[in-house]
Design a protein around this motif. Structure first.
Motif, mmCIF file in Angstrom:
data_model
loop_
_atom_site.group_PDB
_atom_site.id
_atom_site.type_symbol
_atom_site.label_atom_id
_atom_site.label_comp_id
_atom_site.label_asym_id
_atom_site.label_seq_id
_atom_site.Cartn_x
_atom_site.Cartn_y
_atom_site.Cartn_z
ATOM 1 N N PRO A 10 81.179 -19.437 107.368
ATOM 2 C CA PRO A 10 81.085 -19.240 108.827
ATOM 3 C C PRO A 10 80.968 -17.783 109.269
ATOM 4 O O PRO A 10 80.134 -17.486 110.147
ATOM 5 C CB PRO A 10 82.385 -19.883 109.352
ATOM 6 C CG PRO A 10 82.700 -20.927 108.335
ATOM 7 C CD PRO A 10 82.307 -20.329 107.015
ATOM 8 N N PRO A 11 81.741 -16.825 108.697
ATOM 9 C CA PRO A 11 81.542 -15.427 109.116
ATOM 10 C C PRO A 11 80.143 -14.907 108.794
ATOM 11 O O PRO A 11 79.584 -14.123 109.561
ATOM 12 C CB PRO A 11 82.618 -14.666 108.322
ATOM 13 C CG PRO A 11 83.652 -15.689 107.996
ATOM 14 C CD PRO A 11 82.900 -16.948 107.766
ATOM 15 N N VAL A 12 79.582 -15.350 107.663
ATOM 16 C CA VAL A 12 78.218 -14.933 107.305
ATOM 17 C C VAL A 12 77.221 -15.493 108.316
ATOM 18 O O VAL A 12 76.313 -14.787 108.769
ATOM 19 C CB VAL A 12 77.868 -15.385 105.867
ATOM 20 C CG1 VAL A 12 76.372 -15.224 105.602
ATOM 21 C CG2 VAL A 12 78.672 -14.587 104.856
ATOM 22 N N ASP A 13 77.396 -16.750 108.688
ATOM 23 C CA ASP A 13 76.506 -17.355 109.699
ATOM 24 C C ASP A 13 76.580 -16.589 111.018
ATOM 25 O O ASP A 13 75.555 -16.349 111.669
ATOM 26 C CB ASP A 13 76.885 -18.816 109.929
ATOM 27 C CG ASP A 13 76.578 -19.692 108.719
ATOM 28 O OD1 ASP A 13 75.753 -19.278 107.889
ATOM 29 O OD2 ASP A 13 77.179 -20.784 108.609
ATOM 30 N N ALA A 14 77.793 -16.206 111.408
ATOM 31 C CA ALA A 14 77.963 -15.452 112.654
ATOM 32 C C ALA A 14 77.304 -14.078 112.560
ATOM 33 O O ALA A 14 76.685 -13.601 113.523
ATOM 34 C CB ALA A 14 79.450 -15.301 112.974
ATOM 35 N N PHE A 15 77.404 -13.446 111.403
ATOM 36 C CA PHE A 15 76.779 -12.133 111.196
ATOM 37 C C PHE A 15 75.263 -12.250 111.267
ATOM 38 O O PHE A 15 74.589 -11.409 111.880
ATOM 39 C CB PHE A 15 77.214 -11.573 109.842
ATOM 40 C CG PHE A 15 76.542 -10.283 109.464
ATOM 41 C CD1 PHE A 15 76.745 -9.119 110.196
ATOM 42 C CD2 PHE A 15 75.699 -10.227 108.355
ATOM 43 C CE1 PHE A 15 76.121 -7.933 109.844
ATOM 44 C CE2 PHE A 15 75.081 -9.040 107.994
ATOM 45 C CZ PHE A 15 75.293 -7.887 108.739
ATOM 46 N N LEU A 16 74.700 -13.296 110.657
ATOM 47 C CA LEU A 16 73.252 -13.483 110.689
ATOM 48 C C LEU A 16 72.763 -13.749 112.112
ATOM 49 O O LEU A 16 71.676 -13.298 112.491
ATOM 50 C CB LEU A 16 72.850 -14.633 109.757
ATOM 51 C CG LEU A 16 73.079 -14.367 108.259
ATOM 52 C CD1 LEU A 16 72.801 -15.628 107.444
ATOM 53 C CD2 LEU A 16 72.223 -13.208 107.762
ATOM 54 N N ARG A 17 73.567 -14.451 112.922
ATOM 55 C CA ARG A 17 73.203 -14.638 114.334
ATOM 56 C C ARG A 17 73.222 -13.300 115.070
ATOM 57 O O ARG A 17 72.366 -13.027 115.918
ATOM 58 C CB ARG A 17 74.177 -15.619 115.006
ATOM 59 C CG ARG A 17 73.947 -17.079 114.638
ATOM 60 C CD ARG A 17 74.684 -18.009 115.589
ATOM 61 N NE ARG A 17 76.127 -17.840 115.508
ATOM 62 C CZ ARG A 17 76.912 -18.468 114.644
ATOM 63 N NH1 ARG A 17 76.385 -19.334 113.777
ATOM 64 N NH2 ARG A 17 78.212 -18.269 114.661
ATOM 65 N N TYR A 18 74.193 -12.469 114.728
ATOM 66 C CA TYR A 18 74.273 -11.124 115.326
ATOM 67 C C TYR A 18 73.022 -10.305 114.988
ATOM 68 O O TYR A 18 72.451 -9.624 115.861
ATOM 69 C CB TYR A 18 75.531 -10.429 114.814
ATOM 70 C CG TYR A 18 75.540 -8.933 114.925
ATOM 71 C CD1 TYR A 18 75.736 -8.296 116.149
ATOM 72 C CD2 TYR A 18 75.347 -8.141 113.794
ATOM 73 C CE1 TYR A 18 75.741 -6.909 116.239
ATOM 74 C CE2 TYR A 18 75.357 -6.759 113.878
ATOM 75 C CZ TYR A 18 75.546 -6.150 115.087
ATOM 76 O OH TYR A 18 75.547 -4.783 115.176
ATOM 77 N N LEU A 19 72.569 -10.371 113.741
ATOM 78 C CA LEU A 19 71.365 -9.636 113.335
ATOM 79 C C LEU A 19 70.136 -10.123 114.087
ATOM 80 O O LEU A 19 69.258 -9.331 114.453
ATOM 81 C CB LEU A 19 71.138 -9.784 111.824
ATOM 82 C CG LEU A 19 72.187 -9.197 110.892
ATOM 83 C CD1 LEU A 19 71.777 -9.406 109.443
ATOM 84 C CD2 LEU A 19 72.403 -7.711 111.168
ATOM 85 N N LYS A 20 70.077 -11.430 114.329
ATOM 86 C CA LYS A 20 68.914 -12.006 114.991
ATOM 87 C C LYS A 20 68.925 -11.735 116.495
ATOM 88 O O LYS A 20 67.920 -11.295 117.067
ATOM 89 C CB LYS A 20 68.883 -13.519 114.740
ATOM 90 C CG LYS A 20 67.723 -14.230 115.428
ATOM 91 C CD LYS A 20 67.747 -15.720 115.135
ATOM 92 C CE LYS A 20 66.579 -16.424 115.818
ATOM 93 N NZ LYS A 20 66.567 -17.882 115.531
ATOM 94 N N VAL A 21 70.073 -11.990 117.136
ATOM 95 C CA VAL A 21 70.137 -11.948 118.594
ATOM 96 C C VAL A 21 70.372 -10.543 119.131
ATOM 97 O O VAL A 21 69.670 -10.082 120.036
ATOM 98 C CB VAL A 21 71.243 -12.896 119.116
ATOM 99 C CG1 VAL A 21 71.383 -12.792 120.631
ATOM 100 C CG2 VAL A 21 70.936 -14.327 118.701
ATOM 101 N N GLU A 22 71.342 -9.837 118.558
ATOM 102 C CA GLU A 22 71.711 -8.526 119.096
ATOM 103 C C GLU A 22 70.924 -7.390 118.446
ATOM 104 O O GLU A 22 70.443 -6.501 119.129
ATOM 105 C CB GLU A 22 73.216 -8.296 118.940
ATOM 106 C CG GLU A 22 74.057 -9.281 119.749
ATOM 107 C CD GLU A 22 75.523 -8.892 119.785
ATOM 108 O OE1 GLU A 22 75.815 -7.679 119.849
ATOM 109 O OE2 GLU A 22 76.369 -9.798 119.734
ATOM 110 N N ARG A 23 70.818 -7.420 117.132
ATOM 111 C CA ARG A 23 70.058 -6.357 116.458
ATOM 112 C C ARG A 23 68.560 -6.592 116.529
ATOM 113 O O ARG A 23 67.783 -5.657 116.386
ATOM 114 C CB ARG A 23 70.490 -6.268 114.984
ATOM 115 C CG ARG A 23 71.913 -5.782 114.764
ATOM 116 C CD ARG A 23 72.051 -4.285 114.925
ATOM 117 N NE ARG A 23 71.134 -3.574 114.055
ATOM 118 C CZ ARG A 23 71.339 -3.361 112.744
ATOM 119 N NH1 ARG A 23 72.456 -3.793 112.179
ATOM 120 N NH2 ARG A 23 70.471 -2.709 112.002
ATOM 121 N N GLN A 24 68.148 -7.845 116.689
ATOM 122 C CA GLN A 24 66.730 -8.230 116.764
ATOM 123 C C GLN A 24 65.940 -7.710 115.565
ATOM 124 O O GLN A 24 64.838 -7.171 115.705
ATOM 125 C CB GLN A 24 66.111 -7.737 118.075
ATOM 126 C CG GLN A 24 66.713 -8.385 119.310
ATOM 127 C CD GLN A 24 65.994 -8.002 120.586
ATOM 128 O OE1 GLN A 24 65.320 -6.986 120.659
ATOM 129 N NE2 GLN A 24 66.130 -8.818 121.617
#
Length: 303
Positions: A10-24
């Motif tokens: 779950p933390p990895v999934d949340a990090f990958l969402r951060y890379l996609k949505v916030e870091r783009q």
């Protein structure tokens, strides 16, 4: 997957969402992070790590050692540890960890691979494509634009007609990190874009993509790679032709002619000058001549 691995996910999934949505970050970069972190989850579970706060410096070293024993080369190992450091930094920012245990772990340096460029004569040989069919005209235009502006493959494929100014000889592209930049393309590239645009409607385009497949869709990166390689063979060029080689050749030829590293950095869309420096392979004799001509202590034969 081992029983202890799901709690790491779950933390990895949340990090990958951060890379996609916030870091783009680009899709390819996201895939790279995901691949490395999934491999690390498996290795961590094998070490009995059930949650990320159990990870310490010794365990990070064990992860690196296991990766190396699995056959990972220095460059790939460095990529894996870089992904881990970024992920753990994010966990620190989220309050999950107090410190990043991977911060001090370094991999052995390996020599940086310098891509080979195409010399000017070979480039002229490659670009001497006949006007025998519309797809050949399209390919010539793609080659001219990529070499004329030093584009990344994704930038070439993503180019839209509305972002091309033929009168001004300029294009707008979206680079890494969703950063837009305006680039000159030169008279030859403009000429071949005009040739291609005169034929483009034959393919019944369904969007604003500049370069189309034979079905009228935006051309794919894989198709561009395939066509470039085929033209290299047809034109009798000795080396394998691929899009990045044209970008590298653009950078090399610009640097050899101008010596202006900062300008080439801007044209390539590099965030850091050190990235641009891997494209420089001016020989030592040239550098020595510049030094001798410019430095006040380099005057030879004078006492």
């Amino acid at each position: 997957m081992t029983p202890s691995a799901p709690s790491l996910q779950p933390p990895v999934d949340a990090f990958l969402r951060y890379l996609k949505v916030e870091r783009q970050l680009s899709p390819l970069t996201q895939i790279s992070y995901s691949r490395q972190l999934q491999a690390l989850i498996t290795l961590a579970a094998e070490l009995g790590i059930r949650e990320w706060p159990m990870l310490d410096v010794a365990k990070v070293r064990q992860l690196a050692a296991r990766s190396k024993r699995a056959g990972l080369q220095s460059s790939s190992l460095a990529l894996r540890l870089s992904a881990l450091r970024s992920f753990l930094d994010w966990l620190v920012s989220q309050g999950v960890l107090h410190a990043n245990p991977a911060k001090g772990i370094r991999t052995p340096r390996s020599g940086r691979h310098l891509p080979k460029n195409i010399d000017v004569d070979e480039m002229n040989q490659l670009l001497n494509i006949d006007l025998n069919d519309p797809l050949a005209v399209r390919d010539r235009a793609m080659l001219e634009v990529m070499y004329g502006a030093g584009l990344r493959l994704a930038e070439l494929v993503g180019l839209d007609c509305r972002y091309v100014d033929l009168i001004g000889g300029e294009i707008w592209v979206m680079g890494k990190g969703s950063k837009e930049r305006k680039l000159p393309i030169g008279r030859t590239a403009v000429t071949w874009l005009e040739h291609w645009l005169a034929l483009r409607d034959l393919f019944a385009p369904d969007d604003d993509a500049m370069f189309l497949s034979s079905q009228g869709k935006r051309i794919s990166a894989r198709n561009v790679q395939k066509r470039f390689a085929e033209w290299g063979v047809k034109q009798g060029v000795n080396s394998h032709i691929h899009p990045h080689k044209l970008r590298h050749s653009f950078a090399t030829h610009m640097l050899e002619s101008s010596g202006d590293l900062r300008a080439v950095q801007e044209l390539l869309g590099h965030a850091n000058l050190t990235t641009t420096q891997i494209y420089t392979h001016l020989d030592f004799q040239h550098l020595a001549k510049v030094y001798d001509a410019a430095h006040p202590r380099a005057k030879r034969g004078k006492s």
